[in-house]
Write an enzyme that holds these catalytic residues in place. Structure first.
Site, PDB file in Angstrom:
ATOM      1  N   LYS A  11       0.846  -1.208   0.000  1.00 20.46           N
ATOM      2  CA  LYS A  11       0.000   0.000   0.000  1.00 20.46           C
ATOM      3  C   LYS A  11       0.879   1.255   0.000  1.00 20.46           C
ATOM      4  CE  LYS A  11      -3.498  -2.678   2.310  1.00 20.46           C
ATOM      5  NZ  LYS A  11      -4.713  -2.698   3.112  1.00 20.46           N
ATOM      6  N   HIS A  96      -8.569  -3.398  -6.026  1.00 20.60           N
ATOM      7  CA  HIS A  96      -8.489  -3.502  -4.562  1.00 20.60           C
ATOM      8  C   HIS A  96      -9.632  -2.694  -3.950  1.00 20.60           C
ATOM      9  CE1 HIS A  96      -7.088  -3.069  -0.454  1.00 20.60           C
ATOM     10  NE2 HIS A  96      -6.330  -4.122  -0.679  1.00 20.60           N
ATOM     11  N   GLU A  98      -9.788  -0.758  -1.531  1.00 19.18           N
ATOM     12  CA  GLU A  98      -9.477   0.644  -1.191  1.00 19.18           C
ATOM     13  C   GLU A  98      -9.587   1.533  -2.427  1.00 19.18           C
ATOM     14  OE1 GLU A  98      -5.743  -0.150   0.749  1.00 19.18           O
ATOM     15  OE2 GLU A  98      -6.834  -1.102   2.397  1.00 19.18           O
ATOM     16  N   GLU A 168     -11.143 -10.699  -0.919  1.00 21.05           N
ATOM     17  CA  GLU A 168     -10.802  -9.914   0.262  1.00 21.05           C
ATOM     18  C   GLU A 168     -12.061  -9.297   0.859  1.00 21.05           C
ATOM     19  OE1 GLU A 168      -6.469  -8.577   0.141  1.00 21.05           O
ATOM     20  OE2 GLU A 168      -7.581  -7.114  -1.009  1.00 21.05           O
ATOM     21  N   GLY A 174      -7.252  -5.012   7.236  1.00 24.34           N
ATOM     22  CA  GLY A 174      -6.619  -4.085   8.175  1.00 24.34           C
ATOM     23  C   GLY A 174      -7.377  -3.939   9.485  1.00 24.34           C
ATOM     24  N   SER A 213      -6.367  -9.408   6.988  1.00 23.40           N
ATOM     25  CA  SER A 213      -5.740  -9.704   8.286  1.00 23.40           C
ATOM     26  C   SER A 213      -5.134 -11.103   8.351  1.00 23.40           C
ATOM     27  CB  SER A 213      -6.735  -9.478   9.427  1.00 23.40           C
ATOM     28  OG  SER A 213      -7.163  -8.121   9.428  1.00 23.40           O
TER      29      SER A 213
HETATM   30  C1  PEP Z   1      -5.096  -5.950   1.717  1.00 19.80           C
HETATM   31  O1  PEP Z   1      -5.370  -4.765   1.801  1.00 19.80           O
HETATM   32  O2  PEP Z   1      -4.914  -6.456   0.590  1.00 19.80           O
HETATM   33  C2  PEP Z   1      -4.996  -6.722   2.950  1.00 19.80           C
HETATM   34  C3  PEP Z   1      -5.265  -7.981   2.893  1.00 19.80           C
HETATM   35  O3  PEP Z   1      -4.653  -6.033   4.087  1.00 19.80           O
HETATM   36  P1  PEP Z   1      -4.452  -6.643   5.556  1.00 19.80           P
HETATM   37  O4  PEP Z   1      -3.647  -7.910   5.413  1.00 19.80           O
HETATM   38  O5  PEP Z   1      -3.678  -5.576   6.289  1.00 19.80           O
HETATM   39  O6  PEP Z   1      -5.781  -6.879   6.119  1.00 19.80           O
END
Ligand code: PEP
Length: 250
Positions: A11, A96, A98, A168, A174, A213
């Protein structure tokens, strides 16, 4: 036999010098993890070049976190897929959550980005996943299906054969909250079923990564599931030891 992949999404973290240090630490510890695991690191654009240099000679691949919808021209601030590929990147993360959430990415823009990635020999890591509200309403299957149908279904078979999908759940990214291994398997199997409708037996070859996570303490349980082929790792990818230990989860 599907590819086993552990990809690190850095990121907007690390300065160039820190990124190089992190990459070198991953290279240094790589030998402790099975050769069968494909590691990918995805640093910010600014230090892609230096990280590519730092991992040279290792079997660690480098990816970008996004690419432009257009080939080149008057698009201030954008980075074209051909620029990324010219540096030596092999992968690009697309869609993604985000980027969908904060930058308004839609299936329309993602179709263009996917086309750019393929035109330049990059393998997309295409992300799908539901938010908390959608999960609580029981809509997670429908959300993932739509994100796949609207983008992945537009690929040719040849393109699809060179695709990585990352599931995801937004509520797990996160947050320290991880999907259980059973929840991951349930939706990964569903995603593969959706892919099978369009691409038949080719769906068996498509790596589907879990992201949200994921850390050394939970990777093994999640990766043990039949339809989980590895992880897209955020926070834990910023610590070389943790990132590598996740790879030991296979
Ligand atoms: C991500 O943003 O692709 C992700 C999996 O983040 P995290 O492992 O920090 O949850």
């Amino acid at each position: 036999m599907r590819k086993k992949i552990v990809a690190g999404n850095w990121k907007m973290n690390t300065l160039p010098s820190e990124g190089v240090e992190l990459a070198k630490a991953v290279v240094a510890g790589r030998g402790e993890v099975c050769e069968c695991v494909n590691f990918i690191v995805c640093p910010p654009f600014t230090h892609l070049s230096q990280v590519i240099e730092a991992v040279k000679g290792s079997n660690i691949a480098v990816g970008a976190q996004d690419c432009a919808t257009e080939t080149k021209g008057a698009y201030t601030g954008e980075v074209a897929a051909q620029m990324i590929a010219a540096l030596g990147c092999k992968y690009v993360i697309l869609g993604h959550s985000e980027r969908r959430q904060y930058y308004g990415e839609t299936s329309e823009t993602l179709n263009k980005k996917m086309a750019q990635a393929y035109a330049n020999g990059l393998t997309p890591i295409y992300c799908v996943g539901e938010n908390l509200e959608e999960r609580e309403a029981g809509n997670h299957f429908a959300v993932c299906k739509a994100q796949i149908e609207e983008v992945v279904f537009n690929l040719t078979e040849e393109q699809f054969a060179n695709l990585v999908i990352a599931y995801e759940p937004v509520w797990a990214i996160g947050t320290g909250k991880t999907a259980t291994a059973d929840q991951a398997q349930e939706i990964h199997a569903y995603i593969r079923e959706v892919l099978r409708e369009k691409f038949g037996a080719l769906a068996e070859e498509c790596p589907i990564l879990y992201g949200g996570s994921c850390k050394p303490s939970n990777a093994a349980e999640i990766f043990a599931k039949e339809d989980v082929d590895g992880g897209l790792i955020g926070g834990a990818a910023l610590v070389a030891g943790d990132f590598l230990a996740i790879g030991k989860g296979f």
